[in-house]
Scaffold this active site. Structure first.
Site, PDB file in Angstrom:
ATOM      1  N   ARG A  45       0.824  -1.156   0.010  1.00  0.00           N
ATOM      2  CA  ARG A  45      -0.029   0.043  -0.143  1.00  0.00           C
ATOM      3  C   ARG A  45       0.626   1.215  -0.049  1.00  0.00           C
ATOM      4  NH1 ARG A  45      -3.635   2.687   4.544  1.00  0.00           N
ATOM      5  NH2 ARG A  45      -4.838   4.068   3.286  1.00  0.00           N
ATOM      6  N   HIS A  49       0.652   4.519  -2.362  1.00  0.00           N
ATOM      7  CA  HIS A  49       0.369   5.730  -1.985  1.00  0.00           C
ATOM      8  C   HIS A  49       1.640   6.663  -2.464  1.00  0.00           C
ATOM      9  CE1 HIS A  49      -3.304   5.982   0.535  1.00  0.00           C
ATOM     10  NE2 HIS A  49      -3.404   4.788  -0.172  1.00  0.00           N
ATOM     11  N   HIS A 172      -6.301  -5.529  -3.888  1.00  0.00           N
ATOM     12  CA  HIS A 172      -7.191  -5.561  -2.679  1.00  0.00           C
ATOM     13  C   HIS A 172      -7.118  -6.887  -2.092  1.00  0.00           C
ATOM     14  CE1 HIS A 172      -8.404  -1.070  -2.334  1.00  0.00           C
ATOM     15  NE2 HIS A 172      -7.386  -1.447  -2.109  1.00  0.00           N
ATOM     16  N   TRP A 188     -12.203 -10.299   7.596  1.00  0.00           N
ATOM     17  CA  TRP A 188     -11.670 -11.005   8.600  1.00  0.00           C
ATOM     18  C   TRP A 188     -11.229 -12.437   8.391  1.00  0.00           C
ATOM     19  CZ3 TRP A 188     -16.103  -8.238   7.393  1.00  0.00           C
ATOM     20  CH2 TRP A 188     -16.140  -6.666   7.932  1.00  0.00           C
TER      21      TRP A 188
HETATM   22  C1  HEM Z   1      -9.729   3.034  -6.108  1.00  0.00           C
HETATM   23  C2  HEM Z   1      -8.545   3.363  -5.578  1.00  0.00           C
HETATM   24  C3  HEM Z   1      -8.168   2.725  -4.058  1.00  0.00           C
HETATM   25  C4  HEM Z   1      -8.960   3.182  -2.947  1.00  0.00           C
HETATM   26  C5  HEM Z   1      -9.977   3.874  -2.787  1.00  0.00           C
HETATM   27  C6  HEM Z   1      -8.189   2.235  -1.893  1.00  0.00           C
HETATM   28  C7  HEM Z   1      -8.729   2.267  -0.703  1.00  0.00           C
HETATM   29  C8  HEM Z   1      -8.238   1.381   0.531  1.00  0.00           C
HETATM   30  C9  HEM Z   1      -8.681   1.611   1.778  1.00  0.00           C
HETATM   31  C10 HEM Z   1      -9.771   2.558   2.457  1.00  0.00           C
HETATM   32  C11 HEM Z   1      -7.959   0.652   2.584  1.00  0.00           C
HETATM   33  C12 HEM Z   1      -7.769   0.384   3.948  1.00  0.00           C
HETATM   34  C13 HEM Z   1      -6.905   1.172   4.897  1.00  0.00           C
HETATM   35  C14 HEM Z   1      -6.936   0.916   6.340  1.00  0.00           C
HETATM   36  O1  HEM Z   1      -8.043   0.968   6.750  1.00  0.00           O
HETATM   37  O2  HEM Z   1      -5.840   0.515   6.766  1.00  0.00           O
HETATM   38  C15 HEM Z   1      -6.857   0.205   1.646  1.00  0.00           C
HETATM   39  C16 HEM Z   1      -5.884  -0.754   1.957  1.00  0.00           C
HETATM   40  C17 HEM Z   1      -4.906  -1.318   0.865  1.00  0.00           C
HETATM   41  N1  HEM Z   1      -4.904  -0.889  -0.333  1.00  0.00           N
HETATM   42 FE1  HEM Z   1      -6.011   0.214  -1.268  1.00  0.00          FE
HETATM   43  N2  HEM Z   1      -7.220   1.529  -2.431  1.00  0.00           N
HETATM   44  C18 HEM Z   1      -7.166   2.011  -3.780  1.00  0.00           C
HETATM   45  C19 HEM Z   1      -6.274   1.427  -4.573  1.00  0.00           C
HETATM   46  C20 HEM Z   1      -5.039   0.531  -4.247  1.00  0.00           C
HETATM   47  C21 HEM Z   1      -4.012   0.075  -5.047  1.00  0.00           C
HETATM   48  C22 HEM Z   1      -3.887   0.376  -6.558  1.00  0.00           C
HETATM   49  C23 HEM Z   1      -3.152  -0.535  -4.706  1.00  0.00           C
HETATM   50  C24 HEM Z   1      -1.873  -1.394  -4.782  1.00  0.00           C
HETATM   51  C25 HEM Z   1      -1.780  -1.751  -6.246  1.00  0.00           C
HETATM   52  C26 HEM Z   1      -3.768  -0.964  -3.132  1.00  0.00           C
HETATM   53  C27 HEM Z   1      -3.298  -1.522  -2.054  1.00  0.00           C
HETATM   54  C28 HEM Z   1      -3.762  -1.611  -0.716  1.00  0.00           C
HETATM   55  C29 HEM Z   1      -3.379  -2.591   0.240  1.00  0.00           C
HETATM   56  C30 HEM Z   1      -2.294  -3.641  -0.054  1.00  0.00           C
HETATM   57  C31 HEM Z   1      -4.136  -2.437   1.472  1.00  0.00           C
HETATM   58  C32 HEM Z   1      -4.040  -3.167   2.804  1.00  0.00           C
HETATM   59  C33 HEM Z   1      -3.301  -2.480   3.615  1.00  0.00           C
HETATM   60  C34 HEM Z   1      -2.935  -3.146   4.903  1.00  0.00           C
HETATM   61  O3  HEM Z   1      -3.633  -4.249   4.984  1.00  0.00           O
HETATM   62  O4  HEM Z   1      -2.670  -2.334   5.913  1.00  0.00           O
HETATM   63  N3  HEM Z   1      -5.133  -0.021  -2.868  1.00  0.00           N
HETATM   64  N4  HEM Z   1      -7.140   0.788   0.352  1.00  0.00           N
HETATM   65  N1  LIG Z   2     -10.932  -7.003   0.986  1.00  0.00           N
HETATM   66  C1  LIG Z   2     -10.954  -5.715   0.408  1.00  0.00           C
HETATM   67  N2  LIG Z   2     -11.752  -5.200  -0.508  1.00  0.00           N
HETATM   68  C2  LIG Z   2      -9.939  -4.895   0.821  1.00  0.00           C
HETATM   69  C3  LIG Z   2      -9.938  -3.688   0.580  1.00  0.00           C
HETATM   70  C4  LIG Z   2      -9.049  -2.757   0.869  1.00  0.00           C
HETATM   71  N3  LIG Z   2      -8.013  -3.136   1.474  1.00  0.00           N
HETATM   72  C5  LIG Z   2      -7.793  -4.398   1.649  1.00  0.00           C
HETATM   73  C6  LIG Z   2      -8.804  -5.409   1.510  1.00  0.00           C
END
Ligand code: HEM
Ligand SMILES: N=C(N)c1ccncc1
Length: 290
Positions: A45, A49, A172, A188
């Protein structure tokens, strides 16, 4: 804005493989993080970012300047939780002070992806730290509440098409949302640290119910403890996106190679690399044991 890659002087694949191994060993020794999810997902992530500020209209933002190291950027409320990833990488930067922050954040994501069973992902060094005056204003990160046209319009700023957006969001499958970070909750289920195409199978096969969560945000929940953000669920609400969701649900190899390509494109967006220099492909820890 011009971002010319300047690879760190005299450093070879072996030098960067040493950094990969330091990150991967640290991931292994700190595997209890986040209830056993480990640091892999949050490192992926962070790499996203640190690249997500890119704007094709003036070639500003993106991973080049390593500006996520500045509080001004890292304090964006939409980046809450990523302090865990930068704290994890601080000792790596102290061990290898010659590595730029842009290279550190992107290499951290590539290392995590490969160590979580993801595709072999070519990586190129040469990002050069830029100063606090280059930190883009907040407002360039996506919000989770968006619908399909929001997502399409958002990624238009990167010049990414529908196929690339669907592949990229397959990330995700890793990790989870945390109420205290984003106001979203779950998933979960336990296998949140193995990279696969299951994100797409879940979208198509599970019965999703839109519910208000404990932070009064609307999210999609399914039996078995999995969830989707509105922006995730948008991929099955839009017929053009849905086509690629089905493709990737049916074909893990296609997903792995398309994810690799768009992930590299994201991490390198806006940077001019010397194309005569071969990208580096790292061995996983497992591959080095033999
Ligand atoms: C529409 C685009 C996206 C939105 C709105 C979004 C939103 C989010 C949100 C709200 C979380 C949860 C953060 C938390 O509560 O800890 C998250 C986690 C995450 N996102 Fe996204 N994301 C987007 C795109 C991406 C992309 C492009 C990647 C990687 C290529 C990515 C990788 C991750 C990963 C790996 C997590 C899990 C992080 C953790 O477990 O701490 N996301 N994202
Ligand atoms: N399970 C998901 N959709 C998910 C979303 C954002 N970050 C991690 C997982």
């Amino acid at each position: 804005t011009l971002h010319i890659a300047r690879p760190e002087k005299g450093k070879t694949l072996a030098d960067f493989q040493n950094i990969y191994n330091s990150i991967a060993e640290k991931m292994k020794s700190e595997s209890a993080y986040d209830d056993g999810t480990g640091y892999g997902p949050v490192l992926v992530r962070l790499s996203w970012h640190s690249s997500a500020t890119y704007d094709k209209n003036d070639n500003s933002g993106g991973s080049y300047g390593g500006t996520f190291r500045f509080k001004k950027e890292a304090s964006d409320v939409l980046s809450k939780g990523l302090e865990n990833a930068t704290k994890f990488l601080d000792p790596i930067h102290s061990e290898y002070p010659w590595l730029s922050h842009g290279d550190l954040y992107t290499l951290g994501g590539v290392t995590a992806l490969q160590e979580l069973g993801g595709p072999k992902t070519p990586w190129r060094p040469g990002r050069v730290d830029t100063g606090p005056e280059t930190v883009p204003a907040h407002g360039r990160l996506p919000i989770p509440e968006g619908n399909a046209s929001y997502v399409r319009n958002y990624y238009d700023r990167f010049g990414f098409n529908d196929q690339e957006v669907v592949a990229l969001l397959g990330a995700h499958i890793l990790g989870k949302t945390h109420l205290k970070n984003s106001g979203y909750d779950g998933p979960w289920d336990d296998d949140t640290n193995i990279f696969s195409n299951e994100f797409f199978g879940n979208l198509l096969e599970r019965k999703w119910t839109l519910e208000k969560n404990a932070a009064s945000n609307m999210q999609y929940n399914a039996k078995g403890g999995i969830m989707m953000l509105p922006t995730d669920y948008a991929l099955v609400q839009d017929p053009k996106y849905l086509k690629y969701v089905k493709k990737y649900a049916d074909d893990q190899d296609a997903f792995f190679s398309d994810f690799r390509d768009i992930y590299v494109k994201l991490l390198e967006r806006g940077i001019s690399f010397d194309d005569s220099i071969e990208p580096l492909v790292f061995k996983t820890l497992k591959e080095q044991l033999k």
